[in-house]
Design an enzyme around this catalytic site. Structure first.
Site, PDB file in Angstrom:
ATOM      1  N   GLN A  29       0.847  -1.226   0.101  1.00 56.07           N
ATOM      2  CA  GLN A  29      -0.081   0.017   0.158  1.00 56.07           C
ATOM      3  C   GLN A  29       0.889   1.171   0.028  1.00 56.07           C
ATOM      4  O   GLN A  29       0.781   2.185  -0.723  1.00 56.07           O
ATOM      5  CB  GLN A  29      -1.045  -0.060   1.192  1.00 56.07           C
ATOM      6  CG  GLN A  29      -1.860   1.098   1.375  1.00 56.07           C
ATOM      7  CD  GLN A  29      -2.832   0.753   0.044  1.00 56.07           C
ATOM      8  OE1 GLN A  29      -3.553  -0.264  -0.452  1.00 56.07           O
ATOM      9  NE2 GLN A  29      -3.211   1.875  -0.677  1.00 56.07           N
ATOM     10  N   ALA A  40      -5.644   4.841  -0.492  1.00 62.04           N
ATOM     11  CA  ALA A  40      -5.395   4.910   0.878  1.00 62.04           C
ATOM     12  C   ALA A  40      -3.994   5.230   1.261  1.00 62.04           C
ATOM     13  O   ALA A  40      -3.144   4.675   0.649  1.00 62.04           O
ATOM     14  CB  ALA A  40      -5.914   3.758   1.682  1.00 62.04           C
ATOM     15  N   SER A  57      -5.721   1.604   4.565  1.00 61.18           N
ATOM     16  CA  SER A  57      -6.196   0.714   3.478  1.00 61.18           C
ATOM     17  C   SER A  57      -7.122  -0.391   3.789  1.00 61.18           C
ATOM     18  O   SER A  57      -6.726  -1.205   4.502  1.00 61.18           O
ATOM     19  CB  SER A  57      -5.410   0.237   2.202  1.00 61.18           C
ATOM     20  OG  SER A  57      -5.968  -0.547   1.385  1.00 61.18           O
ATOM     21  N   HIS A  72      -7.812  -2.944   2.287  1.00 62.36           N
ATOM     22  CA  HIS A  72      -7.236  -4.016   1.728  1.00 62.36           C
ATOM     23  C   HIS A  72      -6.357  -4.714   2.775  1.00 62.36           C
ATOM     24  O   HIS A  72      -6.246  -6.089   2.552  1.00 62.36           O
ATOM     25  CB  HIS A  72      -6.673  -3.799   0.450  1.00 62.36           C
ATOM     26  CG  HIS A  72      -7.653  -3.593  -0.765  1.00 62.36           C
ATOM     27  ND1 HIS A  72      -8.136  -4.694  -1.453  1.00 62.36           N
ATOM     28  CD2 HIS A  72      -8.002  -2.463  -1.303  1.00 62.36           C
ATOM     29  CE1 HIS A  72      -9.169  -4.151  -2.104  1.00 62.36           C
ATOM     30  NE2 HIS A  72      -9.107  -2.777  -2.324  1.00 62.36           N
ATOM     31  N   ASP A 130     -11.549  -6.125  -4.496  1.00 59.94           N
ATOM     32  CA  ASP A 130     -11.948  -5.321  -5.685  1.00 59.94           C
ATOM     33  C   ASP A 130     -12.467  -6.379  -6.949  1.00 59.94           C
ATOM     34  O   ASP A 130     -11.713  -7.464  -7.171  1.00 59.94           O
ATOM     35  CB  ASP A 130     -10.745  -4.401  -6.578  1.00 59.94           C
ATOM     36  CG  ASP A 130     -10.448  -3.211  -5.404  1.00 59.94           C
ATOM     37  OD1 ASP A 130     -11.159  -3.016  -4.565  1.00 59.94           O
ATOM     38  OD2 ASP A 130      -9.194  -2.940  -5.298  1.00 59.94           O
ATOM     39  N   GLU A 190     -16.649   3.829  -5.815  1.00 66.00           N
ATOM     40  CA  GLU A 190     -16.086   2.538  -6.230  1.00 66.00           C
ATOM     41  C   GLU A 190     -16.952   1.500  -6.433  1.00 66.00           C
ATOM     42  O   GLU A 190     -17.006   0.627  -5.608  1.00 66.00           O
ATOM     43  CB  GLU A 190     -14.827   2.228  -5.192  1.00 66.00           C
ATOM     44  CG  GLU A 190     -13.668   3.389  -5.015  1.00 66.00           C
ATOM     45  CD  GLU A 190     -12.470   2.594  -4.460  1.00 66.00           C
ATOM     46  OE1 GLU A 190     -12.609   1.622  -4.101  1.00 66.00           O
ATOM     47  OE2 GLU A 190     -11.437   3.439  -4.590  1.00 66.00           O
ATOM     48  N   HIS A 229     -15.614  -2.050  -5.327  1.00 65.39           N
ATOM     49  CA  HIS A 229     -14.912  -2.552  -4.053  1.00 65.39           C
ATOM     50  C   HIS A 229     -16.095  -2.773  -2.975  1.00 65.39           C
ATOM     51  O   HIS A 229     -16.773  -2.252  -2.738  1.00 65.39           O
ATOM     52  CB  HIS A 229     -14.095  -1.098  -3.379  1.00 65.39           C
ATOM     53  CG  HIS A 229     -13.295  -1.440  -2.283  1.00 65.39           C
ATOM     54  ND1 HIS A 229     -12.051  -1.537  -2.006  1.00 65.39           N
ATOM     55  CD2 HIS A 229     -13.898  -1.487  -0.871  1.00 65.39           C
ATOM     56  CE1 HIS A 229     -12.003  -1.568  -0.725  1.00 65.39           C
ATOM     57  NE2 HIS A 229     -12.899  -1.721   0.087  1.00 65.39           N
TER      58      HIS A 229
HETATM   59 ZN    ZN Z   1     -10.475  -1.607  -3.297  1.00 65.39          ZN
END
Ligand code: ZN
Length: 287
Positions: A176, A197, A202, A204, A211, A254, A257
């Site tokens: 990230q 991010a 993030s 993630h 995603d 998004e 996401h």
């Molecule tokens: Zn994402």
């Protein structure tokens, strides 16, 4: 002659009345101000502060947090059109402050309901319990339960002739960091912050975010998107950054996401059209 005298007298009385009225108003506002200051400055007071609070703001709301009181009042001054409920929710999220200011550590005791956003960050060494999704599901890694439900979701979609694949799941802190710094050098901090991010913030990194299919605005116009919007909550996934909610989530819309939160919470968020931030401060946050 007599009539003129009467008019003169009336005028004097009228002007006197105005002077008295203005004097009373000035005295009242000055006295009221002082009283409020005195109440605030007193070291020990029994109840007056509570009374002042109550008059300006409804503290009986369920998610009212005493420590945030001054912030509620300040935010309400800027947004007099918002209800007290909205003021409390938004301030509890942190929306009276700029993103990435007053950062707190994510409360990891929230389990699958942890919040990771522009006010809550993960430790840089945090790594969830990860599993590989396998190439049939697009590859990559997700947290164990999030992966199990992702697969269930993709299998269900497949029965409807829809292909759902993870194109980006778990991302480490260092990945990230690398991505964010790249975006900043291309686009500048301000733009990068809208779609990428900062490291530690993030979703993630939680392993609970995926995603799906392709990271592009046009994903919104695909059959897969339509299917996800209708069905993802049944598998515990929510659309994390909905349209028109950038001021709350801190991210542009998004459509690709999704975030795992468990079936029950996902259903509630879906039915009530909430952002995860709103849900979190209303039902999870311990005040
Ligand atoms: Zn994402």
């Amino acid at each position: 002659m007599r009539l003129k005298k009467n008019v003169k007298r009336l005028l004097i009385v009228f002007i006197s009345l105005i002077i008295v009225f203005v004097s009373v108003m000035v005295w009242k506002s000055y006295f009221g101000y002082n009283r409020l200051e005195n109440t605030k400055n007193k070291d020990t007071d029994d109840e007056p502060v509570y009374v002042e609070h109550n008059r300006e703001f409804d503290i009986q709301k369920s998610n009212y947090i005493e420590a945030n009181y001054e912030r509620y009042i300040a935010y309400k001054k800027l947004h007099s059109d918002y209800s007290d409920d909205t003021i409390i929710t938004y301030v509890n999220i942190g929306l009276d402050r700029d993103f990435y200011t007053n950062m707190e550590d994510t409360d990891m005791s929230d389990g699958y309901l942890i919040i990771c956003n522009k006010f809550h960050r993960l430790k840089n060494n945090y790594v969830p319990n990860l599993v590989n999704l396998g190439s049939a599901y697009g590859g990559g890694q997700l947290e164990k339960k999030a992966a199990e439900y992702f697969k269930k979701m993709a299998d269900a979609a497949k029965k409807d002739n829809i292909s759902i694949r993870n194109v980006s799941g778990y991302r480490s802190y260092s990945t990230q960091s690398y991505l964010y710094n790249n975006y900043v050098s291309q686009d500048g901090v301000k733009n990068a912050d809208r779609y990428s991010a900062r490291p530690g913030t993030s979703e993630h990194q939680t392993g609970l975010a995926t995603d799906i299919n392709y990271v592009s605005d046009s994903f919104e116009y695909t059959e897969a998107y339509k299917w996800l919007i209708k069905n993802s909550y049944k598998y515990g996934y929510i659309l994390r950054y909905p349209k028109g909610k950038e001021f709350i989530t801190g991210y542009m819309y998004e459509p690709w996401h999704y975030r795992y939160v468990g079936e029950e919470v996902a259903k509630f968020i879906y039915e009530n059209e909430l952002t995860y931030e709103e849900y979190y401060v209303t039902y999870i946050l311990k005040g």
